[in-house]
Write an enzyme that holds these catalytic residues in place. Structure first.
Site, mmCIF file in Angstrom:
data_model
loop_
_atom_site.group_PDB
_atom_site.id
_atom_site.type_symbol
_atom_site.label_atom_id
_atom_site.label_comp_id
_atom_site.label_asym_id
_atom_site.label_seq_id
_atom_site.Cartn_x
_atom_site.Cartn_y
_atom_site.Cartn_z
ATOM 1 N N ARG A 1 -5.719 -10.556 -5.249
ATOM 2 C CA ARG A 1 -5.086 -10.033 -4.041
ATOM 3 C C ARG A 1 -4.917 -11.116 -2.976
ATOM 4 O O ARG A 1 -3.941 -11.117 -2.229
ATOM 5 C CB ARG A 1 -5.919 -8.875 -3.489
ATOM 6 C CG ARG A 1 -5.398 -8.350 -2.188
ATOM 7 C CD ARG A 1 -6.097 -7.072 -1.806
ATOM 8 N NE ARG A 1 -5.855 -6.765 -0.401
ATOM 9 C CZ ARG A 1 -6.486 -5.822 0.258
ATOM 10 N NH1 ARG A 1 -7.392 -5.084 -0.336
ATOM 11 N NH2 ARG A 1 -6.211 -5.603 1.529
ATOM 12 N N GLU B 1 0.821 -1.213 0.000
ATOM 13 C CA GLU B 1 0.000 0.000 0.000
ATOM 14 C C GLU B 1 0.856 1.264 0.000
ATOM 15 O O GLU B 1 0.653 2.176 0.783
ATOM 16 C CB GLU B 1 -0.970 -0.022 1.189
ATOM 17 C CG GLU B 1 -1.851 -1.257 1.175
ATOM 18 C CD GLU B 1 -2.934 -1.274 2.246
ATOM 19 O OE1 GLU B 1 -2.682 -0.749 3.344
ATOM 20 O OE2 GLU B 1 -4.014 -1.826 1.980
ATOM 21 N N ASP C 1 -8.113 -9.195 4.129
ATOM 22 C CA ASP C 1 -7.908 -8.087 5.060
ATOM 23 C C ASP C 1 -8.964 -8.010 6.157
ATOM 24 O O ASP C 1 -9.879 -7.185 6.069
ATOM 25 C CB ASP C 1 -7.886 -6.762 4.268
ATOM 26 C CG ASP C 1 -7.416 -5.604 5.130
ATOM 27 O OD1 ASP C 1 -6.895 -5.856 6.212
ATOM 28 O OD2 ASP C 1 -7.578 -4.447 4.697
ATOM 29 N N GLU D 1 -12.536 -2.475 12.204
ATOM 30 C CA GLU D 1 -12.543 -1.706 10.955
ATOM 31 C C GLU D 1 -13.684 -2.124 10.029
ATOM 32 O O GLU D 1 -14.396 -1.281 9.488
ATOM 33 C CB GLU D 1 -11.194 -1.892 10.247
ATOM 34 C CG GLU D 1 -11.141 -1.250 8.880
ATOM 35 C CD GLU D 1 -9.790 -1.444 8.184
ATOM 36 O OE1 GLU D 1 -8.858 -2.002 8.793
ATOM 37 O OE2 GLU D 1 -9.678 -1.016 7.020
ATOM 38 N N GLU E 1 -1.573 -12.257 13.103
ATOM 39 C CA GLU E 1 -2.071 -10.897 13.344
ATOM 40 C C GLU E 1 -3.583 -10.887 13.207
ATOM 41 O O GLU E 1 -4.126 -11.301 12.183
ATOM 42 C CB GLU E 1 -1.447 -9.924 12.331
ATOM 43 C CG GLU E 1 -2.001 -8.498 12.423
ATOM 44 C CD GLU E 1 -1.343 -7.513 11.442
ATOM 45 O OE1 GLU E 1 -0.147 -7.687 11.112
ATOM 46 O OE2 GLU E 1 -2.032 -6.577 11.000
HETATM 47 C C1 BDP Z 1 -6.074 -2.353 6.230
HETATM 48 C C2 BDP Z 1 -6.392 -0.963 6.663
HETATM 49 C C3 BDP Z 1 -5.251 -0.006 6.484
HETATM 50 C C4 BDP Z 1 -3.985 -0.608 7.056
HETATM 51 C C5 BDP Z 1 -3.727 -1.952 6.425
HETATM 52 C C6 BDP Z 1 -2.543 -2.687 7.052
HETATM 53 O O1 BDP Z 1 -7.504 -0.517 5.923
HETATM 54 O O2 BDP Z 1 -5.598 1.188 7.129
HETATM 55 O O3 BDP Z 1 -2.907 0.231 6.859
HETATM 56 O O4 BDP Z 1 -4.828 -2.781 6.622
HETATM 57 O O5 BDP Z 1 -2.790 -3.652 7.758
HETATM 58 O O6 BDP Z 1 -6.975 -3.165 6.895
HETATM 59 O O7 BDP Z 1 -1.406 -2.332 6.817
#
Ligand code: BDP
Length: 728
Positions: A362, A317, A391, A419, A413
């Protein structure tokens, strides 16, 4: 005359006294949730009677910050729970003493000669035993380390809080995982990424001169469930947190946590040598870069001798990383590991890596990037893998990396902050979700190769083990925004201590400690908690759907969205609805991500007939008229699941309302208000998802599903967050 006069003078005093008493009582009863599960209010009378003779004094010999913390916690805790003073004593001068310490700190404990047993449990393990000392019956809480003694003290308090018998104790425990760490996604400006409970607890501006006393309560709460580490800053890290100024601030936080056995870690930005050090590159093989990190590590350990290590999000990201310089993840991680190794620090390298290239799946990206490097990571590196391959969705199958890295120390993790699960508005107890991944069988070494056994080192024999949780704490008075979200912080600690603990036990003990001892109420609250996650899956993403949330903030549904610059941030990428059906084909005819699982798992997931229904649309694109196990068509089943989720929230609201007289008014009202938001949201999810999917299925809603309340256009116009004032 005199009497009259006297009365006149005394009345105001009486009034004032009565007022003060009432006021103090009201304040004492202020149930704002600050005390978490460490409440220490008097237990039911009959239990006090039973416990009293066994808890007459607290004996903690020796002095240190941790020993002082143990003494204070036990004396306060026992005094509060037993409704009267339990004094601190210097020795065992009466029956019923509670003696705590280590053989080094306490001559009384040294005299018991438990050295071998304690050594086997390690410095964080403990024994709690009912024994006799000089003919007097006492309870001994002993450990080889002071932190273990502290954990034992909290365990003892938990036994009282959960009304367990304490007269013949023989408890022996040690944590199954070594690193039990919270990941705070806190930015240096006080904002928390994905935080829904106020601002960061770390006041960087005031530090290091002023340390908020609340940090002590934070550390206490962590210690009470065995959490022993805290990564202070966001994984999307600023290099600034490694500057000399910020390191001094971090050292002040470390000092506040130390008595409670909580070590600090920092997220390290891979490009810090460029941003902070003025180097031209952050290439991990560059000698100057290596030297910069070594100097940085030396500087950190001078200030914080027990610093835990670095957490790194690299090449994910938009974050910098070794791939930027054409080096592998292993090369990047090992370079940092070399800098920390002389100080016994660790590198926690995140496996949340994906490159949004068109056409990629992904869910398959992390495995492709990292699995080839199995066996190449340094001994002080752990690979931190999210529970699922996408995620933190309401439901995902376990991440295939758990079964595919036998020569790597893999830690789990999970996300405590909700979220994708209604943030601080929805009551969703996450222990069942974490149990689901811990109990998942990777089949890496035949049947029974569960994720729990991967992460505790028993399957592949790793030396370092751990579990991380993305924290849900913030500056809100009740710490977590929703009173029930405290239960997820609690559950994380308990599961990281013992990944086999049943969700039911966690829900039960937390409810007793946090809300009530009334057996019917405990039953009802625990039931709501235990059912809540499945219900959230029903009203958000049933049957293996995922990532339908509103883009960006992830609150509420937006299944129609297709405008993000990266395709993998668009819900349409994940559900793939069309006239034929619904779901992501991850079998051979599609992305074939399913091939990343071991053969028995792969084969089960890949076959439409054997794929667990909860993962159906995760792995398959399924025709609308396909018959699922209930005999219904996919479309009907989908609609009924959405409805079931809404019905559950209605039922939970009713059950909660019925607890009106049992739970204190303040927290009862706060939770009731949140539940009403949850019901509105659940119906909103159902209606917008069904209306949208109906544009593809072209089928009517089956009987039993309520008519939608608005038009699809209305649902598309505004996100739930925009109409919602109560969410942070
Ligand atoms: C996602 C989140 C983002 C985090 C990313 C992460 O939307 O804000 O930076 O994971 O785990 O769930 O790095």
């Amino acid at each position: 005359m005199f009497r009259e006069h006297h009365r006149e003078r005394i009345w105001p005093i009486i009034c004032l006294t009565v007022f003060l008493q009432l006021f103090t009582a009201a304040v004492a009863k202020a149930e704002d949730g600050y005390r978490l599960w460490l409440r220490y209010d008097p237990l039911p009378g009959e239990m006090i009677g039973a416990y009293r003779p066994r808890v007459t004094s607290v004996v903690v010999q020796g002095r240190s910050a941790t020993l002082d913390a143990i003494r204070a916690e036990l004396a306060d805790g026992c005094t509060g729970l037993l409704g009267g003073p339990v004094p601190v004593a210097g020795g065992v001068d009466r029956a019923g003493a509670v003696v705590v310490g280590t053989p080094q700190s306490s001559p009384l404990i040294a005299g018991l000669r438990w050295g071998r047993r304690l050594a086997a449990l390690g410095p964080e393990g403990f024994l709690i035993r009912s024994v006799r000392l000089g003919q007097r019956p006492v309870t001994v809480i002993a450990s080889d380390g002071e932190t273990g003694a502290l954990y034992g003290a909290f365990h003892f308090l938990r036994l009282l809080q959960a009304l367990q018998p304490i007269d013949r104790l023989d408890v022996s425990q040690k944590p199954r995982l070594q690193l039990r760490v919270l990941n705070h996604w806190d930015n240096l400006d006080g904002q928390i990424e994905r935080g829904y409970a106020g601002r960061s607890l770390w006041d960087w501006k005031a530090l290091p001169e002023t340390v908020d006393p609340r940090l002590r309560d934070y550390a206490r709460a962590n210690a009470s469930v065995g959490i022993n580490g805290s990564v202070l800053n966001n994984v999307n890290a600023s290099a600034q947190s490694l500057s000399a100024d910020y390191l001094r601030k971090t050292a002040a936080i470390a000092d506040a946590f130390r008595p409670y056995g909580v070590r600090v870690y920092l997220s390290a930005r891979f490009s810090a040598p460029v941003e902070l050090g003025g180097l031209k590159t952050a290439d991990p093989l560059d000698p100057e870069v290596k030297a910069w990190w070594q100097r940085k590590a030396d500087e950190i350990y001078k200030l914080i001798p027990d610093f835990g290590g670095f957490l790194v999000k690299a090449n994910s990201e938009g974050q910098p990383g070794p791939r930027t310089y054409n080096r592998s993840h292993a090369e990047g991680a090992n370079m940092l590991a070399a800098a920390l190794a002389p100080h016994k620090g660790v590198v926690i390298w995140r496996a949340f890596v994906y490159d949004p290239k068109p056409g990629d799946d992904r869910a398959a990206a992390a495995y492709d990037e990292l699995q080839p490097f199995d066996g190449q990571f340094a001994p002080n590196v752990l690979l931190q893998v999210k529970n699922g391959p996408v995620d933190f969705q309401p439901r995902e199958p376990f991440h295939p990396l758990f079964g595919a890295m036998p020569k790597t120390q893999v830690m789990l993790e999970v996300q405590i902050t909700q979220e994708y699960l209604g943030q601080s508005n929805h009551l969703v107890f996450l222990a069942p979700m974490w149990r689901e991944v811990l109990d998942s069988d990777t089949h890496a070494r035949g049947p029974g190769s569960t994720v729990a056994k991967v992460i505790d080192g028993s399957l592949f024999g790793g030396r370092l083990t751990g579990m991380a949780g993305v924290a849900n704490t913030g500056s809100d008075r009740n710490w977590t925004g929703h009173h029930f979200a405290q239960g997820n912080w609690y559950a994380f600690g308990r599961l990281a201590w013992n990944p086999d603990l049943p969700s039911r036990q966690i829900a039960d003990e937390w409810t007793r400690m946090t809300f009530t001892h009334d057996p019917r109420a405990v039953e009802s609250v625990a039931r709501i908690m235990l059912e809540s996650r499945e219900a959230a899956v029903d009203y958000m993403t049933p049957l293996g759907l995922h990532h339908l949330m509103w883009a960006g903030h992830h609150y509420g549904p937006q299944p129609w969205w297709d405008k993000e610059p990266s395709p993998v941030w668009n819900p349409v990428y994940y559900h793939r609805a069309d006239a034929r059906g619904l779901g992501f084909d991850r079998t051979k005819t599609g992305s074939n991500a399913v091939s990343q699982y071991q053969p028995p798992v792969r084969d089960r997931f890949a076959d439409l007939d054997t794929c667990p229904e909860k993962f159906l649309l995760w792995f398959h694109h399924v025709p609308w008229d396909w018959r699922v196990r209930s005999g219904r068509t996919l479309w009907d089943e989908l609609a009924l699941r959405y409805q079931r989720g809404v019905d559950w929230v209605r039922g939970a609201r009713k059950s909660w309302d019925d607890l009106g007289g049992v739970i204190d008014a303040e927290r009862h009202a706060a939770v009731a208000k949140k539940l009403s938001v949850q019901e509105r949201d659940a119906a909103w999810w159902r209606d917008s998802c069904l209306l949208y999917f109906q544009t593809f299925s072209q089928r009517p809603l089956p009987p039993g599903v309520e008519q939608t309340r608005r038009t699809l256009r209305e649902y598309m116009a505004k996100s739930l967050l925009d109409i919602d004032a109560t969410n942070h």
